[in-house]
Design a protein around this motif. Sequence first.
Motif, short mmCIF file in Angstrom:
data_model
loop_
_atom_site.label_atom_id
_atom_site.label_comp_id
_atom_site.label_asym_id
_atom_site.label_seq_id
_atom_site.Cartn_x
_atom_site.Cartn_y
_atom_site.Cartn_z
N ALA A 540 4.41 72.06 165.01
CA ALA A 540 3.66 71.64 164.29
C ALA A 540 3.70 70.37 163.21
CB ALA A 540 3.10 72.64 163.48
N ARG A 541 2.65 69.39 163.39
CA ARG A 541 2.79 68.27 162.96
C ARG A 541 2.37 68.57 161.38
NH1 ARG A 541 3.49 63.81 165.70
NH2 ARG A 541 3.75 62.78 163.97
N VAL A 542 1.21 69.22 161.32
CA VAL A 542 0.57 69.17 159.98
C VAL A 542 0.37 70.80 159.60
CG1 VAL A 542 -1.53 68.94 158.71
CG2 VAL A 542 -0.76 67.43 160.28
N ALA A 543 0.56 71.30 158.39
CA ALA A 543 0.60 72.63 157.90
C ALA A 543 -0.17 72.60 156.74
CB ALA A 543 2.04 73.20 157.84
N LEU A 544 -1.43 73.72 156.68
CA LEU A 544 -2.12 73.78 155.61
C LEU A 544 -1.96 75.21 154.78
CD1 LEU A 544 -4.84 72.74 153.94
CD2 LEU A 544 -6.18 74.09 155.68
N VAL A 545 -1.40 75.10 153.72
CA VAL A 545 -0.87 76.19 153.05
C VAL A 545 -1.42 76.14 151.50
CG1 VAL A 545 1.26 76.24 154.13
CG2 VAL A 545 1.07 75.10 152.14
N LYS A 546 -1.18 77.36 150.88
CA LYS A 546 -1.48 77.46 149.47
C LYS A 546 -0.18 77.87 148.68
CE LYS A 546 -6.22 78.55 149.23
NZ LYS A 546 -7.22 79.70 148.38
N CYS A 547 -0.13 77.64 147.33
CA CYS A 547 1.27 77.72 146.72
C CYS A 547 1.79 79.32 147.06
CB CYS A 547 0.97 77.70 145.23
SG CYS A 547 0.42 76.08 144.72
N ARG A 548 0.76 80.28 147.05
CA ARG A 548 1.25 81.73 147.34
C ARG A 548 1.97 81.71 148.93
NH1 ARG A 548 -3.33 84.73 149.29
NH2 ARG A 548 -2.96 82.94 150.98
N ASP A 549 1.50 80.88 149.56
CA ASP A 549 2.41 80.78 151.07
C ASP A 549 3.56 80.09 150.95
OD1 ASP A 549 -0.23 81.82 151.97
OD2 ASP A 549 -0.92 79.76 152.06
N LEU A 550 4.01 79.24 149.92
CA LEU A 550 5.04 78.71 149.84
C LEU A 550 6.01 79.59 149.34
CD1 LEU A 550 4.23 75.15 148.49
CD2 LEU A 550 4.70 75.75 150.75
N HIS A 551 5.50 80.52 148.50
CA HIS A 551 6.51 81.55 147.77
C HIS A 551 6.79 82.70 148.78
CE1 HIS A 551 7.77 85.04 145.46
NE2 HIS A 551 6.57 85.63 145.70
N TRP A 552 5.80 83.02 149.53
CA TRP A 552 6.13 84.24 150.74
C TRP A 552 7.04 83.40 151.66
CZ3 TRP A 552 0.43 86.22 151.16
CH2 TRP A 552 0.09 87.29 150.01
N ALA A 553 6.85 82.39 152.09
CA ALA A 553 7.81 81.59 152.85
C ALA A 553 9.26 81.60 152.39
CB ALA A 553 7.21 80.07 153.45
N MET A 554 9.42 81.30 151.21
CA MET A 554 10.80 81.44 150.70
C MET A 554 11.55 82.93 150.69
SD MET A 554 10.79 78.83 147.40
CE MET A 554 9.41 79.86 146.70
N LEU A 555 10.28 83.81 150.67
CA LEU A 555 11.04 85.37 150.65
C LEU A 555 11.52 85.41 152.23
CD1 LEU A 555 8.77 87.19 148.57
CD2 LEU A 555 10.88 86.37 147.90
N ALA A 556 10.44 84.83 153.11
CA ALA A 556 10.71 85.35 154.71
C ALA A 556 11.90 84.35 155.10
CB ALA A 556 9.57 84.71 155.51
N HIS A 557 12.37 83.31 154.37
CA HIS A 557 13.58 82.58 154.82
C HIS A 557 14.92 83.45 155.02
CE1 HIS A 557 16.23 79.28 155.11
NE2 HIS A 557 16.72 79.52 154.04
N ARG A 558 14.78 84.52 154.25
CA ARG A 558 16.17 85.17 154.22
C ARG A 558 16.38 85.72 155.43
NH1 ARG A 558 14.54 88.57 148.83
NH2 ARG A 558 14.42 87.03 147.37
N ASP A 559 15.34 86.08 156.22
CA ASP A 559 15.81 86.54 157.65
C ASP A 559 15.63 85.64 158.68
OD1 ASP A 559 15.67 89.08 156.24
OD2 ASP A 559 13.30 89.32 156.80
N GLN A 560 15.36 84.32 158.42
CA GLN A 560 15.54 83.41 159.45
C GLN A 560 16.15 82.03 158.71
OE1 GLN A 560 11.16 82.23 160.22
NE2 GLN A 560 10.84 84.42 160.84
#
Length: 1508
Positions: A540-560
């Motif tokens: 993807a070239r563009v991603a539209l997120v919110k601050c909450r999504d950034l936080h959850w993405a950091m949590l998901a990073h542990r498995d990826q």
Amino acid sequence: MADRGVDLAALPKEVREHLAELELELSEGDITQKGYEKKRVKLLAPFVPQTQNVDVSIQLTPGLSSDPTSTPNAVPVAAPRQHRAHRSGGTRDDRYRSDIHTEAVQAALARHKEAKMALPMPTKRRSAFVQSPAENCTPPDTSSASEDEGSLRRRQAAISAMLAQNLQSPEYWINRSVQGSSTSSSASSTLSHGDGKTHNHSQGQTNVLADVLAHTRIESSSVPPDITSSVPQDRNSRVDMPPNIAVRGMSRGQSRSSMMDTAGVPAHSRVSTKIQQLLNTLKRPKRPPLCEFFLDDSEEIVEVPQPDPNTPRPEGRQIIPVKGEPLGVVSNWPPALQAALARWGATQAKSPALTALDITGKPLYTLTYGKLWSRSLKLAYTLLNKLGTKNEPVLKPGDRVALVYPNSDPGMFWVAFYGCLLAEVIPVPIEVPLSRKDAGSQQIGFLLGSCGVGLALTSEVCLKGLPKTQNGEIMQFKGWPRLKWVVTDTKYLTKPSKDWQPHIPTANTDTAYIEVSAGSTLLFCTTVSKCLSCICVRTARVALVKCRDLHWAMLAHRDQKDTNLSSLRMLIVADGANPWSVSSCDAFLNVFQSHGLKPEMICPCASSPEAMTVAIRRPGTQSAPLPARAILSMAGLSHGVIRVNTEDKNSALTVQDVGHVMPGALMCIVKPDGLPMLCKTDEIGEIVLNSRAGGTMYYGLPGVTKSTFELIPVNSGGTPIGDVPFTRTGLLGFVGPGSLVFVVGKIEGLLSVSGRRHNADDLVATALAVEPVKTVYRGRIAVFSVTVFYDERIVIVAEQRPDANEEDSFQWMSRVLQAIDGIHQVGLYCLALVPANTLPKTPLGGIHLSETKHHFLEGSLHPCNVLMCPHTCVTNLPKPRQKQTVGPASIMVGNLVAGKRIAQASGRDLRLIDDQEQSKKVSQRFQDHSLQWRAQTDPDHVLYMLLNAKGVAVSTATCSQLHKRAEKITAALLERGGINTGDNVVLLYPPGIDLIASFYGCLYAGCIPVTVRPPHPQNLAATLPTVRMIIDVSKASCILTTQTLMKILRSKEAAASVNVKTWPNIIDTDDLPKKRPSHIYKPPTAEMLAYLDFSVSTTGMLTGVKISHSAVNALCRSIKLQCELYSSRQIAICMDPYCGLGFVLWCMSSVYSGHQSILIPPMELETSLPLWLSTLSQYKIRDTFCSYSVMELCTKGLGTQTEARGVNLSCVRSCVVIAEERPRLALTQSFSKLFKDLGLSPRAVSTAFGARVNLAICLQGTAGPDPSTVYVDMKSLRHDRVRLVERGAPQSLPLTESGTILPGVRVIIVNPETRGPLGDSHLGEIWVSSPHNASGYYTIYGEESLQADHFNTRLSFGDTETLWARTGYLGFVTRTELLDASGDRHNALFVVGSLDETLELRGLRYHPIDIETSVSRAHRSIAESAVFTWTNLLVVVVELSGSEQEALDLVPLVTNVVLKEHHLIVGVVVIVDPGVIPINSRGEKQRMHLRDSFLADQLDPIYVAYNM
């Protein structure tokens, strides 16, 4: 002075009287100097000579220029802008990140910890608030998935000197230093959870209460109160004796002080210790410090304080509108969305337009541009041609259609949206309603109704999931219009005919769609945990997120671990305008910079529903400088100015820019309130935008539309800057260097407290930094403000975790208070915790703020923990009154100068009696002689008739029968009692004729009767000790009673409460010998005692007064003349006959006047409510007497049940309530209105007034005028002044006259301290002079000097010869327009309340009944209330009639109403069960007994809240 050039002697008489009254008020401290001058100027203004050509007000204000040109009048005054109802962002996910890190909160808490103040923990009954099972109240809460999720960025350690030098340019407040990994590495620091220790809040304090109690005598008695009810917990309990009763043998002052100091409370009382802890916490300095008090002016309760000279003010130049870069013009660009869809659907039919993923990240379906075009075309054709007939279509172009689709199905939503556009109907997207009681559902229904929506589009799956009725039909949601539901799945759509083509419009200003601005319409996918893998797989070239999504993405990073974000060109942070998003961005960059994420790719943006996209940061290049940062002082932000934080690093706010203004747009910063004036460069204001790419109007709201979408900013001179309209965005911010836009908050989250502005998100972030994981859920906190006492007060409500205990919750709440106070310099008004999953939610799962506030104000929030802190945040109370010592002579002279008459009144003269009365005077000097005379002259005349519960006369007594039975009792006394003349004899009888005969039997024997209420057989432990105490205090020689009661007195049950072996001689009068006494005693003088009247006052004091034969004779004569009672009359009495005027009416009045009395014992009404009213109708009674308890019982229990019985009350001429208190106007009016349909005249109901020193002062008769009702200003009443106002005036108190003053009675209003007479505009103690005054208090010590103080006292000035008796009641006399029997204007006496019960708070005098009336109105579940003071704290006890779940709802409501209506801060709120507040036999509350029980921890309260 204002009277310069004015001849005061030439002024009219009315003006001079008003001026004299003003001088008197100023001398007594009842009006401020400012208020005095203001009123004086107003009075003298018409008489100032016009030749002076100077305004009067200017003469009173030194230093003001009289130059008319000095007043700027070029600036137009605009009305304040109406606040718009901005919609919150659904999940409130813009608040999950906080820039206030651990050090800031811990530093603030450390400052409070040094003070070592112990906060008293609320007391809660263990049986209350049973927590529901965790599986029922704990929904999946992904926002609290991690204990260390609050990884926050640390602030910079210092501010450079260059930034501090120039404060006028924003460029120096912007930190452009490179934010490298070294400064961002601290973002992973976790929130501190404290030391985990439980502090003992009772250690290390100086217990002042213990010092006081150490020097006072502590009395602890176990004598329970007298409750004569079959059910002790019943509301009709009669309490006549407190545990620590005071015997009236001491002065009022001594008894009052001893009771206030000791109250029989042991020094180790748990409640007393907590109150002392509360007092210690109140010694803390308040924020802001009260350097200046508000003045309680005569016209305004609260004045605006003078501005603080140290308040930071903007110093920069006026801002210049900022232009975006020019918007390029492309000739071949589609003119509208419909044209764009048609082009891409034809030229790129197979290109994917949307791909939906499931929760695992796998694609569900892909919608191409060709499919989107064809399906939208089918839907448009179906809407226009297949829903109705050809002549009557359901939809026409321009109609509104609701779109109801779940967030998980964006493809169907796209088809429906574009299908509506092609059909030229206006789509209105709304959330899917989940239940009929969804928070905000009614508002959405109102929106749909106002838009005229009658059709709703939805998918088949969504339609099946909507709540249904039992018939399978879709439920009618509350407030919604009736809708027709249409399924838009492809199989239900019709292919358009070949000749049908949609109308593709050109560019115009027609409405495209309507967005619901009361909640979020942003659609987001629930697969955020797989967002990273999607970016990697699909590059993807563009991603539209919110601050909450950034936080959850950091949590998901542990498995990826193999994530690669190098393909990203833009990471748009949709809520980047949130001031706390900078921490989220830094933390995300810190984690994923090693995975290909470039710092210049993070692009925060700012948007609002009205202006849509306001600004966005464009992606930069590696060589470009990093985005700007600003470290601002939160103290400066609260005053609306931009200041570099140099003093306290813990109270700084770091914000990032959101890029430049959108291309083709024009931006300004204007003041958020009042006139839309351009701000200065260092001033915070609202961002307004002129752009073609934004909203155009609020549908159906032209007024709000004009103030929001057609705003014209003005410059400092009030001149419009142009004719270009701007749109308010609802965002607060400023423009920095390089035209970068910075946002510091939102209008919807702005809380204005005491002239300072605070952001709700800032407060949430501070609260979340105080160990939130253990106690509350992170995403479920609501912050709002409520208006209480002329200012906004901050309230925080959070959902408590089920596993959090009471102590941990209280500790967290206390620390939140301290942290917010230390960091934001503002006090919280209320902090409440509610059970999990109980706050109203929006459809997207966020907290519904407006609904939460509504539940809080109406008392339906049902919190499980509440902490009120009014002492800290309420700093605008009126200045405490400083009493001025004014002599009685000065008051007298002041009244004369002001033209005020002395407040006194009198009844008719007893000496003016007819010849018939004069012939009987000798024979009726004594009450027993009256009975003997009537037995001789009219032996068969029936004097008394006693009714049972069925209305049957169970006993009657003629004059002869009563005389003969009294003789038998006399013989029994002389034979079996062994008594001497003058001995006291206790009469222990139920209400009946035996009590009357025993009374006259004692008089025949020369004994002094003492009537005592018999103990209740089912509650001897509580009622028998009172009987024993009266018998002991009166030194009774014997007891006259019935066989039944005699057995009770000697029973084993009685032995458990008192010593039954020491009873005096008990004489049973059921079986009397048929003997006549050898002689009948004749008193030598009329001043001999007739009987003793014992009663328990409302202050809990047992008082026995001595009533002489002359007083009885005078009282009976006054009642006869007032009520016109003769032998042919019948009266009905339904009240207890044991003390006061009730005993006189029951036992003596009929014998004196000869009328027949129908006796109705009040206890019979408990089994037959209509008994009293049925008797009035059956016997056609003209005059009846009752108590407030009887009237209240009929009002609440009867209603209209008497209509079926054929009750007719039109015969009732006078219904008098006998009481020793202020008339209960609300109860008497309710009684009159309720039984008006039965013929009861509203003029018939009236009240009487008596006191201990005089049993009957006022009694409404037949000849006097109707009782008057006046409205008194409560503010003046607290200053002991009487100011009559009109009905409906604010702060007005209705008072009704206590009845006409009896013949032979004189009353005067006296200052209780100086003992000087007062004018009729003053509130003072009622003194009475009458032939039927009591002789004195009965005391075993014989302290005649103390008795003389109350019964034989003189005025200190004026008429110093007359002997007066002090009633102990406050009241006033006013002259009405009505005429009395003599033709003169009627002087009405108004009783306000008991002097002993008044509350002296803040130098003012409050009456408990006024506060209790306000409290009882606060909530529907408040059955009764009582107030008292302890160590200068106001304690409010509330009886809860509802469920215990509502107990804590009452705490803020009670605090609010007392503060609003009485300007007092409640110290303690006690919630108890119904029937706990004790009342005596007259239905009066015994507040002092209640106070003693509370302090001795004997109430078993449901909840005790100690307001900080």
